[in-house]
Enzyme design. Structure first.
Site, short mmCIF file in Angstrom:
data_model
loop_
_atom_site.label_atom_id
_atom_site.label_comp_id
_atom_site.label_asym_id
_atom_site.label_seq_id
_atom_site.Cartn_x
_atom_site.Cartn_y
_atom_site.Cartn_z
N TYR A 1 47.17 43.48 43.39
CA TYR A 1 45.98 43.66 44.22
C TYR A 1 45.40 45.07 44.05
CZ TYR A 1 46.03 39.49 47.22
OH TYR A 1 45.95 38.22 47.70
N LYS B 1 59.23 36.55 39.94
CA LYS B 1 59.11 35.91 38.61
C LYS B 1 59.88 36.79 37.63
CE LYS B 1 57.32 32.67 36.02
NZ LYS B 1 57.78 31.27 36.12
N ASP C 1 57.77 29.73 41.02
CA ASP C 1 57.39 28.33 40.74
C ASP C 1 58.37 27.37 41.43
OD1 ASP C 1 59.28 29.34 38.98
OD2 ASP C 1 58.49 28.32 37.20
N ASP D 1 50.84 35.94 49.22
CA ASP D 1 49.56 35.36 49.58
C ASP D 1 49.59 33.85 49.29
OD1 ASP D 1 46.76 35.40 50.27
OD2 ASP D 1 46.34 35.17 48.14
N ASP E 1 49.92 30.43 52.23
CA ASP E 1 48.97 29.33 52.44
C ASP E 1 49.65 27.98 52.21
OD1 ASP E 1 46.98 31.23 52.84
OD2 ASP E 1 45.47 30.04 51.80
#
Ligand code: IPM
Ligand code: MN
Length: 372
Positions: free
Chosen positions: A142, A189, A221, A245, A249
């Site tokens: 970000y 990851k 994943d 983030d 959601d």
């Protein structure tokens, strides 16, 4: 207690849901004899419209001078759909987070019994789910350098993390795990990214200071799959900015409505409380957006200042509104749904005088009264 609260309601449905949370905080103030002041500040699209910048200097000053920030939502489609947009509302939020050092975003998820059937996932899968996501909020991709080549055919976003950035949010997550079911999952990851390998190394190192907490590691994943296949497996999740983030959601699907999820963001100098739903522009000004996530954010604010009884009063009132179906159309799909402001009024009145409001409600259902 005296508290100075900055109210940054922002865009879309932000102002209408923040109004309800302020109403509820005023009820708490009255009932428990506190002294709260509320000062509004501009942020996001409305700030661009009025001041030409998504985070005016006076808003930042207000935040610095306040004990806590109540935040609504940010984002306006009018600034979104063009790749040429020079200035975006979201920049206001990102700058606010960075300037106030708001490095840890804490997103709890619990399944509310009466709403369990609202989730598209099977009840037997999600029942008793109770986890918290700790999302790093001021680092990673970000905030890395962003580049676009002069011919416009190549772009890059750099992802950088320092051990200090990992450690401070990791400590918070470990402490939380220690006080809960003592399980921490790091999502990364690390099979591909160097930054993820740094996260793993640091978390393994810090784990020695929290021997009672068991730590496991998941690639993002795989975690994206597990979180909806077996959400009960999770207790405390720790992850970097972008994965946090995305995962939060996804996780909100478990709770049935994103309209119920509140968050705390902790920083060096400030604390901010906000619903995780966005600005929901389609519903702006319709008085139908769900204010419960913002009202529950107000409860988190009180908890932060150790006002536990007050926070519980809000939570009980919210539970009552759900039980009595005094809820907005996202959860109440009948014609008798409640408006945003009605939910706020019910919760506030329930806090001030439970018996009276329940009596009034009875009269309403008997057709003898039309108020709340
Ligand atoms: C969130 C939001 C923000 C983010 C946007 C509005 C910049 O999606 O708080 O989750 O990506 O952090
Ligand atoms: Mn998000």
């Amino acid at each position: 207690m005296k508290l100075k609260i900055a109210v940054l309601s922002g865009d879309g449905v932000g102002p209408e849901v923040c109004d309800q949370a302020v109403k509820v905080l005023k009820a708490i103030e009255l009932k428990f004899k506190h002294s709260f002041t509320f000062t509004e500040g501009l942020v996001g699209g409305v700030a661009i419209d009025k001041k030409g910048t998504p985070l005016p200097e006076e808003t930042l000053t207000l935040c610095h001078e306040s004990d806590a920030i109540l935040f609504g939502a940010i984002g306006d489609p009018k600034y979104e759909n063009s790749a040429d947009t020079k200035i975006r509302p979201e920049e206001g939020l990102l700058k606010l987070r960075k300037d106030l050092g708001l490095y840890a975003n804490i997103r709890p998820l619990k399944v509310y019994g009466p709403l369990i059937h609202k989730s598209p996932l099977k009840e037997k899968v999600i029942k008793n789910t109770d986890f918290i996501i700790f999302r790093e909020l001021t680092g990673g991709i970000y905030y890395g350098e962003k580049k676009l080549s002069s011919d416009g055919h190549a772009a890059s976003d750099e992802c950088v993390y320092t051990t200090e950035e990992v450690d401070r949010v990791a400590h918070l997550a470990f402490k939380s795990a220690k006080s809960r079911r003592k399980k921490l999952t790091l999502i990364d990851k690390a099979n591909v990214l160097e930054t993820s390998r740094l996260w793993r190394k640091r978390v393994k190192e810090l784990a020695k200071q929290y021997p009672e907490v068991s730590v496991n590691y998941l690639y993002v994943d795989n975690a994206a799959m597990k979180i909806i296949l077996n959400p009960r497996e999770f207790d405390v999740i720790l992850t970097e900015n972008l994965s946090g983030d995305n995962m939060s959601d996804e996780a909100s699907v478990i709770s049935g409505s994103i309209g119920l999820r509140a968050t705390t963001t902790i920083g060096d100098k400030s604390v901010l409380f906000e619903p995780i739903h966005g600005s929901f522009p389609e519903k702006k000004g319709k008085n139908t957006a769900n204010p419960l996530a913002t009202i529950l954010s107000a409860a988190l604010l009180l908890e932060h200042f150790k006002l536990y009884e007050e926070a519980d009063a809000i939570k009980s009132a919210v539970e009552k509104s759900i039980e009595l179906n005094i809820t907005t159309p996202d959860i109440n799909t009948t014609k008798k749904y409640a408006h945003t402001s009605t939910v706020g009024e019910f919760v506030s009145e329930y806090i001030i005088d439970q018996k009276n409001i329940l009596y009034k409600m009875e009269n309403i259902s008997l057709g003898q009264s039309t108020i709340i």
